[in-house]
Design an enzyme around this catalytic site. Structure first.
Site, PDB file in Angstrom:
ATOM      1  N   CYS A 111      34.883  35.553  41.177  1.00  5.99           N
ATOM      2  CA  CYS A 111      34.899  36.546  40.077  1.00  5.99           C
ATOM      3  C   CYS A 111      34.333  37.891  40.718  1.00  5.99           C
ATOM      4  CB  CYS A 111      33.828  36.334  39.141  1.00  5.99           C
ATOM      5  SG  CYS A 111      33.545  37.466  37.762  1.00  5.99           S
ATOM      6  N   CYS A 155      35.998  43.932  35.826  1.00  3.11           N
ATOM      7  CA  CYS A 155      36.801  43.760  34.549  1.00  3.11           C
ATOM      8  C   CYS A 155      35.948  44.310  33.274  1.00  3.11           C
ATOM      9  CB  CYS A 155      37.663  42.873  34.487  1.00  3.11           C
ATOM     10  SG  CYS A 155      37.945  42.049  36.323  1.00  3.11           S
ATOM     11  N   THR A 201      27.694  39.356  33.714  1.00  4.51           N
ATOM     12  CA  THR A 201      28.589  39.181  35.052  1.00  4.51           C
ATOM     13  C   THR A 201      28.465  40.615  35.887  1.00  4.51           C
ATOM     14  OG1 THR A 201      30.203  37.874  33.993  1.00  4.51           O
ATOM     15  CG2 THR A 201      31.003  39.156  35.906  1.00  4.51           C
ATOM     16  N   GLU A 203      25.721  36.414  37.497  1.00  9.07           N
ATOM     17  CA  GLU A 203      25.662  36.397  36.332  1.00  9.07           C
ATOM     18  C   GLU A 203      24.106  36.696  36.152  1.00  9.07           C
ATOM     19  OE1 GLU A 203      28.302  34.320  36.611  1.00  9.07           O
ATOM     20  OE2 GLU A 203      29.691  35.773  35.638  1.00  9.07           O
ATOM     21  N   HIS A 226      39.534  40.979  27.230  1.00  8.47           N
ATOM     22  CA  HIS A 226      38.996  40.240  28.371  1.00  8.47           C
ATOM     23  C   HIS A 226      39.616  38.867  28.469  1.00  8.47           C
ATOM     24  CE1 HIS A 226      36.305  40.012  31.437  1.00  8.47           C
ATOM     25  NE2 HIS A 226      35.491  38.890  31.005  1.00  8.47           N
ATOM     26  N   TYR A 281      41.645  37.033  31.813  1.00  6.35           N
ATOM     27  CA  TYR A 281      41.702  35.903  32.546  1.00  6.35           C
ATOM     28  C   TYR A 281      43.141  35.264  32.964  1.00  6.35           C
ATOM     29  CZ  TYR A 281      36.952  34.980  31.220  1.00  6.35           C
ATOM     30  OH  TYR A 281      35.504  35.187  31.197  1.00  6.35           O
ATOM     31  N   CYS A 297      42.802  36.983  36.711  1.00  4.45           N
ATOM     32  CA  CYS A 297      41.813  36.749  37.579  1.00  4.45           C
ATOM     33  C   CYS A 297      41.708  35.272  38.019  1.00  4.45           C
ATOM     34  CB  CYS A 297      40.248  36.962  37.392  1.00  4.45           C
ATOM     35  SG  CYS A 297      39.543  36.066  36.041  1.00  4.45           S
ATOM     36  N   GLU A 310      33.336  29.276  33.336  1.00  5.27           N
ATOM     37  CA  GLU A 310      33.470  30.542  32.607  1.00  5.27           C
ATOM     38  C   GLU A 310      35.097  30.488  32.007  1.00  5.27           C
ATOM     39  OE1 GLU A 310      34.354  34.050  34.911  1.00  5.27           O
ATOM     40  OE2 GLU A 310      32.884  35.356  33.590  1.00  5.27           O
TER      41      GLU A 310
HETATM   42 FE1  SF4 Z   1      35.180  38.094  36.601  1.00  5.04          FE
HETATM   43 FE2  SF4 Z   1      37.485  37.451  35.730  1.00  5.04          FE
HETATM   44 FE3  SF4 Z   1      36.009  38.329  33.931  1.00  5.04          FE
HETATM   45 FE4  SF4 Z   1      36.927  39.993  36.236  1.00  5.04          FE
HETATM   46  S1  SF4 Z   1      38.111  39.002  34.199  1.00  5.04           S
HETATM   47  S2  SF4 Z   1      34.760  39.912  35.355  1.00  5.04           S
HETATM   48  S3  SF4 Z   1      37.149  38.467  37.608  1.00  5.04           S
HETATM   49  S4  SF4 Z   1      35.578  36.343  34.991  1.00  5.04           S
HETATM   50 FE    FE Z   2      34.162  36.900  32.267  1.00  5.48          FE
END
Ligand code: SF4
Ligand code: FE
Length: 483
Positions: free
Chosen positions: A100, A104, A191, A257, A292, A296, A299, A447
């Site tokens: 991660c 983001c 995060t 986190e 968000h 996903y 990422c 996550e």
């Molecule tokens: Fe982390 Fe993915 Fe959330 Fe970006 S979108 S902060 S990489 S978990």
């Molecule tokens: Fe996240």
């Protein structure tokens, strides 16, 4: 400035004076702490790739606020193309870090707060939008990393915020002053907090009138007095303190986190973006979560690419890469991974403009994306473990491999196919372990379940967006049913 180099970013964090705790100790220098540093390296990649001409198109954008070139992580999406580039950028970073990269959350918060403050002002004649625009110009100009903070600890989940025995279990305004407000509470699962310059706080859920003190949105620097950051443990995290590079699985990168305490933190007026407008709290939450959930689809796919690659390498080093069932499992992993990507792109291309002018994703498709993310990485993980074989959880340590007497036995008996050193095979197995059970499993597995909202949250949104009456009408039309 508008763009920082990765070195400048790391140096900028040294200037902050955050109150950080890890394993029961106060950490004076989080930047160089061996357990925290890999996560910092991941965020630094969001700066480093932006410096490279081949990634310029994905990693940078032109600000609609200033006309300047900025890092895409600080951008307000202006069209469906921006939204899809965001997903592609996230996949790229997942591939480069296998973890991660944390930045983001702030980007998703910017886009949600921007459109929501516009609508609050329209209804109530408040000044939040202009304040937020000024704040975001500052973020873009300084190229800051901002932690988007939403999730409260929530205490008794059967009770609303104001009904809790301890009123601080949801973050709230405890004092209103001429020059600002004082807030108290905590945000969980934060995060990248220790790698961020600012923390942008949002309400955690839809609030009712009696909970209006909990309908608050603001930003403050992460080293503001009263903010206490308690680092969250990850499985196998203390391997990072052992000094080697093999057993950690991913020696360079990671995520983190934290539990973040706001112990009577003062927020100046120009940093307040919602203050009691409870009827907009649900909209803000939905928009942030929507962005968000789209994220996903980028990422997790990038990290999935690394896991698929590692499993394929493990098969190769074991000499089984030609077995038909291994090939088929790799195909299945790829199919699942690309399905997630398809959803991330689809909700981007179906985006639409908000009243404020930035772009929203398609809510139904973004929720479908995240719902798939609650399942597919688990199946990809299962297949990776199947292909890799059990050695990735029973293997001796790096110290055994390097030992003057027993090292040769480890070397000899864990041999890979000819031409591949035992150590190389062990590295790949440790990477699989890291992604499926170790520190990176926080970001890739659990996550995937709970980040951006647990599965039920998406099912509620899918139900709301599914337009069942329209579907019923379609069936009636086919059958000439008239009422
Ligand atoms: Fe982390 Fe993915 Fe959330 Fe970006 S979108 S902060 S990489 S978990
Ligand atoms: Fe996240």
């Amino acid at each position: 400035m508008a763009l920082m180099t990765s070195d400048m970013y790391i140096e900028s964090l040294r200037k902050l004076n955050m109150e950080v705790y890890l394993l029961g100790e106060k950490i004076e220098n989080p930047v160089d702490h061996p357990m925290i540093r890999p996560s910092l390296n991941s965020v630094a990649m969001t700066y480093k790739l932006a410096e490279q001409p081949e990634y310029e198109d994905l990693m940078t954008a032109t600000s609609n606020l200033t006309g300047k070139k900025i890092n895409r992580f600080t951008h307000l999406h202006q069209n469906p193309e921006d939204l899809s580039k965001k997903v592609k950028m996230q996949r790229l970073l997942g591939q480069k870090t296998a973890s991660c990269f944390q930045r983001c959350v702030g980007m998703d918060a910017f886009n949600a707060v921007y459109s929501t403050t516009y609508e609050i002002d329209k209804k109530y004649g408040t000044e939040y939008f202009n304040r937020f625009v000024e704040f975001l110009k500052y973020v873009q100009e300084e190229d800051l990393t901002v932690d988007g903070a939403m999730t409260d600890t929530k205490g008794n989940r059967g009770l609303s915020p104001s009904k809790q025995a301890d009123k601080d279990l949801f973050l709230r305004i405890v004092e209103k002053r001429e020059d600002g407000i004082v807030v108290r509470g905590a945000k969980a699962h934060q995060t990248g907090m220790i790698n961020s310059h600012e923390v942008l706080v949002m309400p955690t859920q839809t609030m009712r009138e009696e909970d209006k003190d909990y309908a608050v949105c603001f930003s403050v620097p992460t080293d503001t007095k009263g903010i206490k950051i308690i680092y969250g443990r990850q499985s196998c995290d203390t391997r990072k303190l052992e000094g080697g590079s093999l057993d950690v699985g991913n020696p360079k990168f990671g995520g983190h986190e934290a539990l973040v305490i706001f112990d009577d933190v003062f927020v100046p007026a120009d940093r307040i973006f919602m203050c009691g407008e409870y009827d907009f709290s649900g909209i803000l939450v939905e928009r942030f979560a929507g962005y968000h959930r789209q994220s996903y689809g980028g990422c997790k796919v990038g990290v999935g690419d690394v896991l698929i690659g590692a499993a394929a390498l493990a098969a190769e080093y074991n000499g089984v890469e030609r077995a038909s069932h291994i090939k088929d499992k790799i195909i299945e992993m790829t199919h699942l991974n690309e399905t997630l990507y398809s959803c991330g792109l689809a909700c981007s291309y179906e985006g639409y403009p908000t009243e404020a002018g930035n772009y929203e994703i398609d809510m139904l498709l973004a929720n479908v994306c995240k719902q798939n993310v609650t399942r597919f990485p688990y199946e990809i993980t299962r297949l990776a473990e199947d292909i890799t074989g059990g050695l990735f959880v029973t293997m001796p340590s790096e110290r055994d491999l390097e030992h003057p007497e027993i090292g040769r036995y480890v070397e000899k008996y864990l041999a890979a196919v000819e031409g591949v050193p035992t150590k190389t095979k062990m590295k790949v197995l440790r990477l699989v372990e890291n992604l499926t059970l170790g520190t990176a499993a926080v970001g890739y597995r659990t996550e995937s379940m709970h980040g951006a909202g647990s599965p039920q949250a998406q099912r509620i949104m899918i139900s709301r967006q599914s337009d069942l009456n329209h579907k019923k009408q379609l069936a009636k039309d086919i059958l000439d049913i008239k009422e």
